[in-house]
Design a protein around this motif. Sequence first.
Motif, mmCIF file in Angstrom:
data_model
loop_
_atom_site.group_PDB
_atom_site.id
_atom_site.type_symbol
_atom_site.label_atom_id
_atom_site.label_comp_id
_atom_site.label_asym_id
_atom_site.label_seq_id
_atom_site.Cartn_x
_atom_site.Cartn_y
_atom_site.Cartn_z
ATOM 1 N N ALA A 101 7.437 50.210 30.205
ATOM 2 C CA ALA A 101 7.997 51.246 29.339
ATOM 3 C C ALA A 101 7.036 51.456 28.177
ATOM 4 C CB ALA A 101 9.363 50.836 28.822
ATOM 5 N N SER A 102 6.767 52.698 27.870
ATOM 6 C CA SER A 102 5.837 53.047 26.802
ATOM 7 C C SER A 102 6.587 53.778 25.694
ATOM 8 C CB SER A 102 4.739 53.948 27.392
ATOM 9 O OG SER A 102 3.821 54.339 26.422
ATOM 10 N N LEU A 103 6.321 53.388 24.438
ATOM 11 C CA LEU A 103 6.981 53.979 23.279
ATOM 12 C C LEU A 103 5.959 54.323 22.201
ATOM 13 C CD1 LEU A 103 9.612 51.159 22.640
ATOM 14 C CD2 LEU A 103 10.170 53.398 23.539
ATOM 15 N N MET A 104 6.213 55.378 21.465
ATOM 16 C CA MET A 104 5.551 55.594 20.188
ATOM 17 C C MET A 104 6.552 55.122 19.142
ATOM 18 S SD MET A 104 2.481 56.634 20.027
ATOM 19 C CE MET A 104 1.290 57.299 21.164
ATOM 20 N N VAL A 105 6.051 54.360 18.184
ATOM 21 C CA VAL A 105 6.882 53.802 17.131
ATOM 22 C C VAL A 105 6.314 54.309 15.805
ATOM 23 C CG1 VAL A 105 7.733 51.682 16.073
ATOM 24 C CG2 VAL A 105 7.271 51.752 18.546
ATOM 25 N N VAL A 106 7.140 54.986 15.045
ATOM 26 C CA VAL A 106 6.729 55.529 13.745
ATOM 27 C C VAL A 106 7.458 54.720 12.680
ATOM 28 C CG1 VAL A 106 6.635 57.577 12.292
ATOM 29 C CG2 VAL A 106 6.444 57.808 14.783
ATOM 30 N N VAL A 107 6.718 54.165 11.720
ATOM 31 C CA VAL A 107 7.324 53.366 10.651
ATOM 32 C C VAL A 107 6.943 53.927 9.288
ATOM 33 C CG1 VAL A 107 7.462 51.264 12.033
ATOM 34 C CG2 VAL A 107 5.460 51.654 10.661
ATOM 35 N N SER A 108 7.931 53.947 8.395
ATOM 36 C CA SER A 108 7.694 54.447 7.046
ATOM 37 C C SER A 108 8.578 53.689 6.065
ATOM 38 C CB SER A 108 8.024 55.935 6.973
ATOM 39 O OG SER A 108 7.819 56.418 5.661
ATOM 40 N N PRO A 109 8.006 53.145 5.009
ATOM 41 C CA PRO A 109 6.577 53.041 4.751
ATOM 42 C C PRO A 109 5.902 52.191 5.830
ATOM 43 C CG PRO A 109 7.797 51.676 3.194
ATOM 44 C CD PRO A 109 8.812 52.433 4.006
ATOM 45 N N PRO A 110 4.572 52.196 5.882
ATOM 46 C CA PRO A 110 3.861 51.581 6.994
ATOM 47 C C PRO A 110 3.774 50.059 6.963
ATOM 48 C CG PRO A 110 2.299 52.507 5.444
ATOM 49 C CD PRO A 110 3.675 52.909 4.964
ATOM 50 N N ASP A 111 4.443 49.418 6.028
ATOM 51 C CA ASP A 111 4.324 47.963 5.845
ATOM 52 C C ASP A 111 4.515 47.159 7.130
ATOM 53 O OD1 ASP A 111 4.341 49.090 3.346
ATOM 54 O OD2 ASP A 111 5.994 47.891 2.574
ATOM 55 N N PHE A 112 5.517 47.512 7.945
ATOM 56 C CA PHE A 112 5.794 46.732 9.144
ATOM 57 C C PHE A 112 4.590 46.672 10.078
ATOM 58 C CE2 PHE A 112 7.279 46.367 13.554
ATOM 59 C CZ PHE A 112 7.834 45.104 13.485
ATOM 60 N N ALA A 113 3.825 47.734 10.167
ATOM 61 C CA ALA A 113 2.665 47.764 11.074
ATOM 62 C C ALA A 113 1.655 46.677 10.720
ATOM 63 C CB ALA A 113 1.994 49.133 11.035
ATOM 64 N N ALA A 114 1.552 46.308 9.454
ATOM 65 C CA ALA A 114 0.625 45.255 9.046
ATOM 66 C C ALA A 114 1.002 43.907 9.635
ATOM 67 C CB ALA A 114 0.563 45.186 7.519
ATOM 68 N N HIS A 115 2.284 43.679 9.918
ATOM 69 C CA HIS A 115 2.733 42.413 10.500
ATOM 70 C C HIS A 115 2.205 42.212 11.912
ATOM 71 C CE1 HIS A 115 5.355 41.390 7.193
ATOM 72 N NE2 HIS A 115 5.837 42.617 7.226
ATOM 73 N N LEU A 116 1.880 43.301 12.590
ATOM 74 C CA LEU A 116 1.388 43.191 13.962
ATOM 75 C C LEU A 116 0.008 42.541 14.029
ATOM 76 C CD1 LEU A 116 2.567 46.608 15.402
ATOM 77 C CD2 LEU A 116 3.736 44.413 15.448
ATOM 78 N N ALA A 117 -0.695 42.507 12.914
ATOM 79 C CA ALA A 117 -2.003 41.847 12.875
ATOM 80 C C ALA A 117 -1.884 40.361 13.179
ATOM 81 C CB ALA A 117 -2.679 42.067 11.517
ATOM 82 N N ALA A 118 -0.698 39.779 13.014
ATOM 83 C CA ALA A 118 -0.488 38.361 13.300
ATOM 84 C C ALA A 118 -0.274 38.109 14.803
ATOM 85 C CB ALA A 118 0.704 37.838 12.517
ATOM 86 N N TRP A 119 -0.013 39.162 15.575
ATOM 87 C CA TRP A 119 0.143 38.999 17.019
ATOM 88 C C TRP A 119 -1.223 38.692 17.636
ATOM 89 C CZ3 TRP A 119 3.710 43.339 19.356
ATOM 90 C CH2 TRP A 119 4.976 43.252 18.774
ATOM 91 N N PRO A 120 -1.300 37.848 18.649
ATOM 92 C CA PRO A 120 -2.594 37.517 19.274
ATOM 93 C C PRO A 120 -3.283 38.756 19.863
ATOM 94 C CG PRO A 120 -0.883 35.992 19.981
ATOM 95 C CD PRO A 120 -0.189 37.083 19.223
ATOM 96 N N ALA A 121 -4.578 38.840 19.643
ATOM 97 C CA ALA A 121 -5.377 39.947 20.182
ATOM 98 C C ALA A 121 -5.619 39.737 21.675
ATOM 99 C CB ALA A 121 -6.698 40.055 19.435
ATOM 100 N N LEU A 122 -5.727 40.823 22.389
ATOM 101 C CA LEU A 122 -6.043 40.773 23.831
ATOM 102 C C LEU A 122 -7.492 41.176 24.059
ATOM 103 C CD1 LEU A 122 -2.833 42.297 25.387
ATOM 104 C CD2 LEU A 122 -3.428 39.930 25.097
#
Length: 122
Positions: A101-122
Motif C-alpha cells: 500500500a502506498s500513501l502520501m502523508v502531509v504533516v503540518s507543521p513539519p516537525d514529525f517528518a524530522a523523527h523519521l531520520a531515526a529510522w534505519p536507512a535502506l
Amino acid sequence: MHVATVGTTPLRRAPVPGGPTAEVLIAPGISDQVAVIHMEIPAGGRLPEHAHGASQVVLIPLSGSVDLHHGDDQHTLLLGSAAHLDTGERIGLANRGPVPASLMVVVSPPDFAAHLAAWPAL
C-alpha cells in the motif's frame, strides 16, 4: 520551488517487524509549514499505534488499501479517500491486502517528518 520524485531521496524503514518504508520528499528544512512523505506499507505490514507530536497529518492513499485504527474505530483507506488526524490523535496502520500500500502523508507543521531520520536507512 522544490520538486522531488519518489525514489530520489533517502529511504528509511520503521524499526518494527513488517514496518513501512518512508521517504521524505518535502523536508522540514525546505518548508517551515509542511512536509510531504511517501510511505509504503508491505503486504501484511503495519505501523503500531503512535502519535505525531505537534503535527496534524493528512493520509492520502495512492495504491492498495490501509486500515487506519483510531481507538475503537477502524477505517479502510483506498484510492480516492483521505484522512485528517488532529494533533495528539494516536493511530495505527495496517495493510491486510495482498500488495504493498502506498500513501502520501502531509504533516503540518513539519516537525514529525524530522523523527523519521531515526529510522534505519535502506
